[in-house]
Design an enzyme around this catalytic site. Structure first.
Site, short mmCIF file in Angstrom:
data_model
loop_
_atom_site.label_atom_id
_atom_site.label_comp_id
_atom_site.label_asym_id
_atom_site.label_seq_id
_atom_site.Cartn_x
_atom_site.Cartn_y
_atom_site.Cartn_z
CB THR A 89 -5.43 -6.72 -7.69
OG1 THR A 89 -5.34 -7.79 -8.64
CG2 THR A 89 -5.32 -5.39 -8.43
CD1 TRP A 110 6.22 5.10 6.89
CD2 TRP A 110 7.57 4.47 8.57
NE1 TRP A 110 5.75 3.90 7.36
CE2 TRP A 110 6.56 3.49 8.39
CE3 TRP A 110 8.52 4.29 9.58
CZ2 TRP A 110 6.49 2.34 9.19
CZ3 TRP A 110 8.43 3.16 10.36
CH2 TRP A 110 7.44 2.19 10.16
CG HIS A 113 6.81 4.62 1.66
ND1 HIS A 113 7.20 3.75 0.67
CD2 HIS A 113 7.96 5.00 2.30
CE1 HIS A 113 8.51 3.59 0.71
NE2 HIS A 113 9.00 4.35 1.68
CB SER A 122 -2.15 16.06 17.35
OG SER A 122 -2.19 17.47 17.17
CG LEU A 221 0.62 -8.79 1.80
CD1 LEU A 221 1.64 -8.65 2.93
CD2 LEU A 221 0.05 -10.21 1.77
CG HIS A 226 6.30 -0.30 -3.15
ND1 HIS A 226 7.14 -0.52 -4.22
CD2 HIS A 226 6.29 1.05 -2.95
CE1 HIS A 226 7.62 0.64 -4.67
NE2 HIS A 226 7.12 1.59 -3.91
NE ARG A 231 11.69 4.29 2.76
CZ ARG A 231 12.30 5.42 2.39
NH1 ARG A 231 13.61 5.50 2.42
NH2 ARG A 231 11.59 6.46 1.99
#
Length: 312
Positions: A89, A110, A113, A122, A221, A226, A231
């Site tokens: 946290t 990607w 995640h 778009s 962060l 993670h 990756r």
């Protein structure tokens, strides 16, 4: 990486405009702010905003730990403790927003995640640029014989040249058909007045997955680390790893203490199962171990041996 004159001017204007602030800032990241970092052949990553720094992580943790922590442990020691023991946290208190230009097939990988705020260019409302990812020769590889998700030996000679030719021709042909179906000029007016043109939301389905898209990607962060742990790993697909490595460089500028702790305890570390720890203790005691005696599968044993720098 290709930027239009207008995009270059916009970035230059943003970097030339400074405003006083009472917020904590990071000089090393301020130096990178807004500027695109090239990735692959036409892609980039750039930071457009951020909040917090290493001190924000420490500040948050000390609220949880109570008064007196600062007297017994310096900031680096506290951050390393938090990283080592996976207290997540405090790392959520710093955030960053990226602008990323990437091939569609990497964007689809990607987006798995699901811990960020994302807004993508778009193709329902706008026309995609005529830009495609064409791998460099070193990135052309055969399917791995042992890993269904990985690559094997690099292609060479006539086969590599043929693959590159097909990639270029297929992407160009599909884009030409996309443009024909749209029937739009640069000004948005019909190129052929005798045709209506197909809606953008339908015409886009003809594009190849190596067409470039763009998005804004904002995350904290903790979740960024993670993402990078998966990756920026050597086993990740080369193309997404190229983006992760660029982002890791940004993290080092933004939160250097956290970045070093991440490299030491996450990216450069290995996790051992209970069976692995047991086997390692028995090996240190001089016992000859096998996959069978350790209670591991052959694949797990190979991974364990690799983590020790030994042959499986």
């Amino acid at each position: 990486m290709d930027l239009t004159d207008a995009q270059g001017a916009e970035i230059a204007e943003a970097r030339a405009t400074a405003a006083p602030t009472l917020r904590p800032t990071v000089p090393a990241l301020e130096a990178l702010l807004y500027s695109p970092m090239p990735v692959l052949d036409h892609g980039f990553v750039r930071v457009v905003d951020y909040m917090g720094d290493d001190a924000a992580v420490v500040q948050s943790a000390r609220v949880s730990y109570g008064r007196g922590t600062k007297r017994v442990q310096d900031d680096a020691g506290l951050i390393r403790y938090l990283m080592r023991h996976r207290h997540s946290t405090p790392f959520e208190m710093a955030e960053i927003k990226f602008h990323v230009k990437l091939p569609i097939f990497i964007a689809r990988q990607w987006i798995r995640h699901r811990t960020a705020n994302v807004n993508e260019y778009s193709a329902r409302y706008s026309v995609l640029d005529r830009e495609f990812y064409i791998p460099a020769r070193h990135a052309l590889a055969a399917q791995s014989a042992v890993n269904r998700q990985g690559r094997g030996e690099v292609l060479d000679g006539a086969e590599a040249e043929e693959v590159l030719r097909l990639l270029r021709e297929d992407a160009a042909r599909c884009y030409d058909h996309y443009a024909w179906m749209l029937n739009e000029g640069a000004d948005g007016e019909p190129e052929d007045d005798s045709r209506q043109g197909l809606a953008r939301e339908l015409a886009r389905m003809n594009l190849t997955l190596n067409t470039y898209t763009q998005w804004y990607w904002k995350t904290d962060l903790h979740n960024l680390l993670h993402f990078l742990s998966l990756r920026a790993d050597a086993h990740a697909q080369y193309e997404i790893r190229a983006y992760a490595e660029a982002m890791l460089g940004i993290v080092k500028a933004w939160v250097p203490i956290t970045a070093q702790a991440f490299l030491d305890y996450r990216l450069g570390a290995v996790t051992l199962s209970a069976q692995m720890v047991g086997a390692l203790k028995r090996m240190l005691a001089g016992e000859a171990m096998t996959a069978e005696s350790a209670g591991m599968s052959k694949r797990e044993w190979r991974e364990f041996m690799a983590s020790l720098g030994r042959e499986g």
